[in-house]
Design a protein around this motif. Structure first.
Motif, PDB file in Angstrom:
ATOM      1  N   ASN A 133     -83.148-140.652  50.790  1.00  0.00           N
ATOM      2  CA  ASN A 133     -83.562-139.840  49.652  1.00  0.00           C
ATOM      3  C   ASN A 133     -83.780-140.752  48.439  1.00  0.00           C
ATOM      4  N   PRO A 134     -84.801-141.627  48.494  1.00  0.00           N
ATOM      5  CA  PRO A 134     -84.989-142.598  47.406  1.00  0.00           C
ATOM      6  C   PRO A 134     -85.333-141.975  46.058  1.00  0.00           C
ATOM      7  N   GLN A 135     -85.748-140.711  46.024  1.00  0.00           N
ATOM      8  CA  GLN A 135     -86.030-140.076  44.734  1.00  0.00           C
ATOM      9  C   GLN A 135     -84.754-139.774  43.960  1.00  0.00           C
ATOM     10  N   ARG A 136     -83.575-140.023  44.566  1.00  0.00           N
ATOM     11  CA  ARG A 136     -82.295-139.871  43.862  1.00  0.00           C
ATOM     12  C   ARG A 136     -81.784-141.183  43.295  1.00  0.00           C
ATOM     13  N   VAL A 137     -82.550-142.255  43.395  1.00  0.00           N
ATOM     14  CA  VAL A 137     -82.135-143.551  42.862  1.00  0.00           C
ATOM     15  C   VAL A 137     -82.399-143.565  41.357  1.00  0.00           C
ATOM     16  N   GLY A 138     -81.364-143.803  40.587  1.00  0.00           N
ATOM     17  CA  GLY A 138     -81.434-143.805  39.130  1.00  0.00           C
ATOM     18  C   GLY A 138     -80.288-142.978  38.580  1.00  0.00           C
ATOM     19  N   ILE A 139     -80.304-142.767  37.292  1.00  0.00           N
ATOM     20  CA  ILE A 139     -79.242-141.975  36.661  1.00  0.00           C
ATOM     21  C   ILE A 139     -79.383-140.518  37.095  1.00  0.00           C
ATOM     22  N   THR A 140     -78.249-139.917  37.432  1.00  0.00           N
ATOM     23  CA  THR A 140     -78.244-138.501  37.790  1.00  0.00           C
ATOM     24  C   THR A 140     -77.607-137.650  36.695  1.00  0.00           C
ATOM     25  N   THR A 141     -76.692-138.234  35.925  1.00  0.00           N
ATOM     26  CA  THR A 141     -75.982-137.478  34.886  1.00  0.00           C
ATOM     27  C   THR A 141     -75.579-138.377  33.729  1.00  0.00           C
ATOM     28  N   VAL A 142     -75.741-137.847  32.519  1.00  0.00           N
ATOM     29  CA  VAL A 142     -75.088-138.412  31.341  1.00  0.00           C
ATOM     30  C   VAL A 142     -74.305-137.259  30.733  1.00  0.00           C
ATOM     31  N   MET A 143     -73.000-137.437  30.605  1.00  0.00           N
ATOM     32  CA  MET A 143     -72.141-136.417  30.034  1.00  0.00           C
ATOM     33  C   MET A 143     -71.546-136.979  28.750  1.00  0.00           C
ATOM     34  N   ALA A 144     -71.417-136.120  27.754  1.00  0.00           N
ATOM     35  CA  ALA A 144     -70.799-136.554  26.503  1.00  0.00           C
ATOM     36  C   ALA A 144     -69.972-135.425  25.908  1.00  0.00           C
ATOM     37  N   MET A 145     -68.931-135.837  25.191  1.00  0.00           N
ATOM     38  CA  MET A 145     -68.145-134.889  24.399  1.00  0.00           C
ATOM     39  C   MET A 145     -67.415-135.671  23.321  1.00  0.00           C
ATOM     40  N   ASP A 146     -67.143-134.994  22.199  1.00  0.00           N
ATOM     41  CA  ASP A 146     -66.365-135.679  21.166  1.00  0.00           C
ATOM     42  C   ASP A 146     -64.899-135.276  21.298  1.00  0.00           C
ATOM     43  N   GLU A 147     -64.061-135.913  20.530  1.00  0.00           N
ATOM     44  CA  GLU A 147     -62.622-135.705  20.662  1.00  0.00           C
ATOM     45  C   GLU A 147     -62.167-134.291  20.323  1.00  0.00           C
ATOM     46  N   ASN A 148     -62.985-133.547  19.571  1.00  0.00           N
ATOM     47  CA  ASN A 148     -62.597-132.200  19.139  1.00  0.00           C
ATOM     48  C   ASN A 148     -63.178-131.091  20.005  1.00  0.00           C
ATOM     49  N   VAL A 149     -64.026-131.437  20.941  1.00  0.00           N
ATOM     50  CA  VAL A 149     -64.722-130.431  21.740  1.00  0.00           C
ATOM     51  C   VAL A 149     -64.040-130.293  23.094  1.00  0.00           C
ATOM     52  N   LYS A 150     -63.832-129.068  23.508  1.00  0.00           N
ATOM     53  CA  LYS A 150     -63.178-128.814  24.793  1.00  0.00           C
ATOM     54  C   LYS A 150     -64.177-128.815  25.948  1.00  0.00           C
ATOM     55  N   GLU A 151     -65.457-128.607  25.650  1.00  0.00           N
ATOM     56  CA  GLU A 151     -66.466-128.570  26.697  1.00  0.00           C
ATOM     57  C   GLU A 151     -67.287-129.845  26.693  1.00  0.00           C
ATOM     58  N   MET A 152     -67.860-130.136  27.844  1.00  0.00           N
ATOM     59  CA  MET A 152     -68.702-131.311  27.992  1.00  0.00           C
ATOM     60  C   MET A 152     -70.165-130.892  27.967  1.00  0.00           C
ATOM     61  N   PHE A 153     -71.013-131.774  27.477  1.00  0.00           N
ATOM     62  CA  PHE A 153     -72.447-131.519  27.506  1.00  0.00           C
ATOM     63  C   PHE A 153     -73.077-132.459  28.520  1.00  0.00           C
ATOM     64  N   PHE A 154     -73.843-131.891  29.444  1.00  0.00           N
ATOM     65  CA  PHE A 154     -74.463-132.674  30.508  1.00  0.00           C
ATOM     66  C   PHE A 154     -75.958-132.772  30.313  1.00  0.00           C
ATOM     67  N   VAL A 155     -76.486-133.948  30.538  1.00  0.00           N
ATOM     68  CA  VAL A 155     -77.923-134.170  30.671  1.00  0.00           C
ATOM     69  C   VAL A 155     -78.115-134.547  32.127  1.00  0.00           C
ATOM     70  N   GLY A 156     -78.941-133.786  32.828  1.00  0.00           N
ATOM     71  CA  GLY A 156     -79.121-134.005  34.256  1.00  0.00           C
ATOM     72  C   GLY A 156     -78.251-133.061  35.037  1.00  0.00           C
ATOM     73  N   GLU A 157     -77.749-133.537  36.148  1.00  0.00           N
ATOM     74  CA  GLU A 157     -76.953-132.688  37.034  1.00  0.00           C
ATOM     75  C   GLU A 157     -75.538-132.515  36.507  1.00  0.00           C
ATOM     76  N   VAL A 158     -75.008-131.328  36.712  1.00  0.00           N
ATOM     77  CA  VAL A 158     -73.615-131.083  36.379  1.00  0.00           C
ATOM     78  C   VAL A 158     -72.741-131.523  37.541  1.00  0.00           C
ATOM     79  N   ASN A 159     -73.160-131.234  38.743  1.00  0.00           N
ATOM     80  CA  ASN A 159     -72.408-131.618  39.939  1.00  0.00           C
ATOM     81  C   ASN A 159     -73.184-132.709  40.660  1.00  0.00           C
ATOM     82  N   VAL A 160     -72.709-133.942  40.555  1.00  0.00           N
ATOM     83  CA  VAL A 160     -73.438-135.075  41.143  1.00  0.00           C
ATOM     84  C   VAL A 160     -73.093-135.281  42.613  1.00  0.00           C
ATOM     85  N   PHE A 161     -72.235-134.454  43.180  1.00  0.00           N
ATOM     86  CA  PHE A 161     -71.835-134.628  44.577  1.00  0.00           C
ATOM     87  C   PHE A 161     -72.672-133.816  45.540  1.00  0.00           C
ATOM     88  N   THR A 162     -73.771-133.237  45.094  1.00  0.00           N
ATOM     89  CA  THR A 162     -74.628-132.465  45.989  1.00  0.00           C
ATOM     90  C   THR A 162     -75.717-133.303  46.573  1.00  0.00           C
TER      91      THR A 162
END
Length: 162
Positions: A133-162
């Motif tokens: 599945n070479p179309q999966r080569v590259g970044i799949t997820t960038v997640m970020a959150m600050d110290e005050n936020v309880k939730e994470m923000f995802f760019v790309g896939e949320v579940n990278v194990f699929t």
């Protein structure tokens, strides 16, 4: 005696060939180095607010299935200024190899990043290679959150194990 020598030669030849095939097919990867390089590039694009550059790092499958432009803009707006320092605090890596079937290798870099005194957590997941599945080569997820936020923000896939 001659038959034993031939059998030993065949056994040794098969063993050497098998070791060559099993170890020679997959590239040698330094997961920490790969994660640090990928994270440095992602942070550079975040600081420059370069959405085209960041989006180009994502694998083709994620580019086709997610609205990355809007999500990258939200990601950029999460940071109150330029990331002035960061440290890759952990690296996770995983390899999947099956003889004559699929072989893949992925990494995740977990980062503590700082904008002035404000702390952020960033995680970057990347597939280094994936044979079937070479179309999966590259970044799949960038997640970020600050110290005050309880939730994470995802760019790309949320579940990278699929």
């Amino acid at each position: 005696m001659d038959i034993l020598v031939k059998k030993a030669y065949i056994f040794i030849s098969i063993t050497v060939l098998t070791l060559f095939v099993l170890t020679g097919c997959t590239p040698k990867i330094n997961a920490r180095e790969e994660a640090e390089d990928t994270v440095a590039t992602v942070i550079e694009y975040i600081n420059k607010r370069d959405s085209e550059g960041l989006i180009a790092l994502f694998c083709e499958e994620v580019k086709e299935n997610y609205e990355l432009t809007a999500d990258v803009d939200i990601l950029f707006n999460m940071f109150d200024g330029e990331i002035t320092s960061y440290e890759v605090s952990a690296v996770a890596s995983g390899e999947k190899s099956e003889l004559f079937r699929e072989s893949s290798y992925s990494i995740t870099g977990i980062v503590e990043a700082y904008v002035d005194d404000k702390e952020y957590r960033i995680e970057v997941s990347k597939t280094i290679y994936k044979d079937q599945n070479p179309q999966r080569v590259g970044i799949t997820t960038v997640m970020a959150m600050d110290e005050n936020v309880k939730e994470m923000f995802f760019v790309g896939e949320v579940n990278v194990f699929t």
